[in-house]
Enzyme design. Structure first.
Site, PDB file in Angstrom:
ATOM      1  NE  ARG A  96      -1.544   7.123   5.079  1.00 28.37           N
ATOM      2  CZ  ARG A  96      -1.050   5.914   4.841  1.00 28.37           C
ATOM      3  NH1 ARG A  96      -0.027   5.449   5.524  1.00 28.37           N
ATOM      4  NH2 ARG A  96      -1.575   5.168   3.893  1.00 28.37           N
ATOM      5  CB  SER A  97       3.269   6.213   2.411  1.00 28.79           C
ATOM      6  OG  SER A  97       2.074   5.547   2.073  1.00 28.79           O
ATOM      7  CG  PHE A 135       9.516  -0.745   9.771  1.00 28.93           C
ATOM      8  CD1 PHE A 135       9.826  -0.584  11.110  1.00 28.93           C
ATOM      9  CD2 PHE A 135       8.728  -1.824   9.397  1.00 28.93           C
ATOM     10  CE1 PHE A 135       9.350  -1.480  12.057  1.00 28.93           C
ATOM     11  CE2 PHE A 135       8.244  -2.713  10.331  1.00 28.93           C
ATOM     12  CZ  PHE A 135       8.562  -2.546  11.674  1.00 28.93           C
ATOM     13  CD1 TRP A 168       7.008  -5.575  -2.152  1.00 26.18           C
ATOM     14  CD2 TRP A 168       6.979  -3.792  -3.502  1.00 26.18           C
ATOM     15  NE1 TRP A 168       6.824  -6.031  -3.436  1.00 26.18           N
ATOM     16  CE2 TRP A 168       6.801  -4.954  -4.289  1.00 26.18           C
ATOM     17  CE3 TRP A 168       7.006  -2.545  -4.138  1.00 26.18           C
ATOM     18  CZ2 TRP A 168       6.640  -4.899  -5.665  1.00 26.18           C
ATOM     19  CZ3 TRP A 168       6.847  -2.497  -5.514  1.00 26.18           C
ATOM     20  CH2 TRP A 168       6.664  -3.666  -6.259  1.00 26.18           C
ATOM     21  CB  ILE A 169      11.763  -0.641   2.049  1.00 25.51           C
ATOM     22  CG1 ILE A 169      11.951  -2.154   2.220  1.00 25.51           C
ATOM     23  CG2 ILE A 169      12.044   0.105   3.339  1.00 25.51           C
ATOM     24  CD1 ILE A 169      10.952  -2.808   3.176  1.00 25.51           C
ATOM     25  CG  LEU A 245       3.692  -4.105  10.808  1.00 22.77           C
ATOM     26  CD1 LEU A 245       3.522  -5.549  10.343  1.00 22.77           C
ATOM     27  CD2 LEU A 245       3.897  -3.195   9.615  1.00 22.77           C
ATOM     28  CD  GLU A 369       1.871  -0.452   7.299  1.00 22.03           C
ATOM     29  OE1 GLU A 369       1.917  -1.038   8.398  1.00 22.03           O
ATOM     30  OE2 GLU A 369       2.729   0.348   6.909  1.00 22.03           O
ATOM     31  CG  PHE A 389      -3.581 -16.353  10.572  1.00 20.42           C
ATOM     32  CD1 PHE A 389      -3.378 -15.277   9.742  1.00 20.42           C
ATOM     33  CD2 PHE A 389      -4.234 -16.149  11.772  1.00 20.42           C
ATOM     34  CE1 PHE A 389      -3.808 -13.999  10.091  1.00 20.42           C
ATOM     35  CE2 PHE A 389      -4.666 -14.886  12.125  1.00 20.42           C
ATOM     36  CZ  PHE A 389      -4.464 -13.809  11.290  1.00 20.42           C
TER      37      PHE A 389
END
Length: 391
Positions: A96-97, A135, A168-169, A245, A369, A389
């Site tokens: 799915r990723s 991405f 982490w691409i 995203l 994400e 935040f």
């Protein structure tokens, strides 16, 4: 009145059109044939062999850039795309990723923010799976706070020169094109980077304990020179990558329920067959309590995903609502997997069953994400009107 269906206790199938079900069944059949017989071995070896062939097959199914229109894309509805994500992740989160990064991030960025020339050049070959995309947003020192990115692009005459690193691409080392976000004097901009450009490299990240049947890489940009038309003309500031995203997070809302369903189905079948103390485990009250709670959260999550999909199809889905779905469904999915593991006992850690594989995959899905905490703060700000935040 129809009989009670343990796999669809709320009758959610009744909400689907014939076309919705056809899409779901097609993707489920493909995953059963091409992924499930092999994925435990891929996971154990920590690789995804034949990824280019898989991408082309997914392209032939119309699963790449599935909800985009034109340029060879299927133009499917949001619910149909969600159902595809659910079925793919029921096989493995890594599959799915692959589809999410290709369609909801790389292709979506070009489709939404690119020039007509960029769309014509890249999207048809990406929709067919001939070209894989990645991405580049997350950096080694900046994940949840992309505004702090250090990757930068400077003008040199009419060209752009990019320097920096991304981390982490997904798809990085097999990609033919990368959408890379960088800081410029004009603010944050997106760039379409052919991966054969001198100075670009994508070393694969090894020794992962999650998403092992997936290609994950670092991106290194060392004096990568691009022409002026490599920039995405319609994307300025963080709104560009964040909108991408949001589109990818929507797929996770559905996909995480696929992993949860696979674990629930495994636990239900196992407890019906496994006997202890003279009867099947499914006949014990504590087992039934666990199964009931798992089923409630699983199908509530699918209903939530379906509701968000209908809102997206109507053009009424807000980013805060996607955060609602991502926060709830990933948390519940990983809990369902953990409870399923208890029902399988020691067999729960065996690769003969999908439970531990899904559980460890979801450790990544839980935080990529947008972490749990980030989505809590998105909802907190929406509920209270106060931005916490940086507080």
């Amino acid at each position: 009145m129809t009989a009670f269906d343990a796999h669809d206790p709320l009758g959610i199938d009744d909400l689907l059109s014939d076309e919705d079900r056809a899409v779901r069944d097609t993707v489920r059949s493909w995953a059963a044939d091409r992924v499930l017989p092999h994925v435990a071995d891929w996971y154990e070896r920590g690789e995804l062999p034949g990824i280019r062939d898989l991408a082309r097959e997914l392209g032939s199914l119309g699963a790449l850039g599935m909800s985009l229109t034109g340029y060879g894309c299927a133009g499917a509805g949001a619910v149909q795309y969600g159902l595809a994500c659910l079925e793919l992740e029921a096989a493995d989160s890594g599959i799915r990723s692959l589809v999410s990064v290709q369609g909801s991030l790389a292709m979506y960025a070009i489709h939404r923010f690119g020039s007509e020339e960029q769309k014509q050049h890249w999207l048809p070959s990406m929709a067919s799976g001939e070209v894989i995309g990645c991405f580049g947003l997350t950096e080694p020192d900046h994940g949840s706070d992309p505004a702090g990115m250090r990757t930068h692009a400077e003008r040199d005459g009419s060209d752009w020169v990019l320097n920096g690193r991304k981390m982490w691409i997904t798809n990085g080392s097999v990609a033919g094109v990368a959408v890379v976000w960088a800081r410029t004097d004009e603010g944050i901009r997106g760039f379409v980077v052919p991966t054969d450009t001198p100075g670009f490299s994508a070393p694969e990240i090894k020794h992962k304990l999650s998403l092992r049947a997936s290609v994950t890489s670092e991106l290194v940009l060392d004096e990568v020179r691009l022409p002026a038309d490599a920039v995405l003309p319609e994307a300025r500031g963080l709104r560009g990558p964040l909108s991408c995203l949001s589109h990818a997070r929507y797929g996770i809302v559905w996909g995480s329920m696929g992993a949860a369903r696979a674990c629930f189905d495994a636990a239900l079948a196992y407890t019906r067959e496994r006997e202890q103390f003279g009867k099947p485990l499914a006949g014990f009250q504590l087992t039934q309590a666990k199964l009931a709670d798992m089923a409630v959260e699983l199908h509530k999550g699918v209903l939530l995903a379906h509701h968000l999909g209908r809102r997206m199809d109507a053009g009424r889905l807000r980013p805060e609502q996607i955060s609602f779905g991502k926060l709830n469904n990933t948390r519940e999915a990983i809990e369902i997997c953990r409870v399923a593991r208890t029902l399988l006992g020691a067999n729960g850690i065996s690769m003969e069953y999908p439970v531990m594989r899904h559980s460890t995959n979801l450790e990544s899905v839980l935080t990529y994400e947008g972490t749990v905490e980030m989505h809590q703060l998105v909802l907190g700000k929406a509920l209270t009107g106060f931005d916490a935040f940086r507080g």
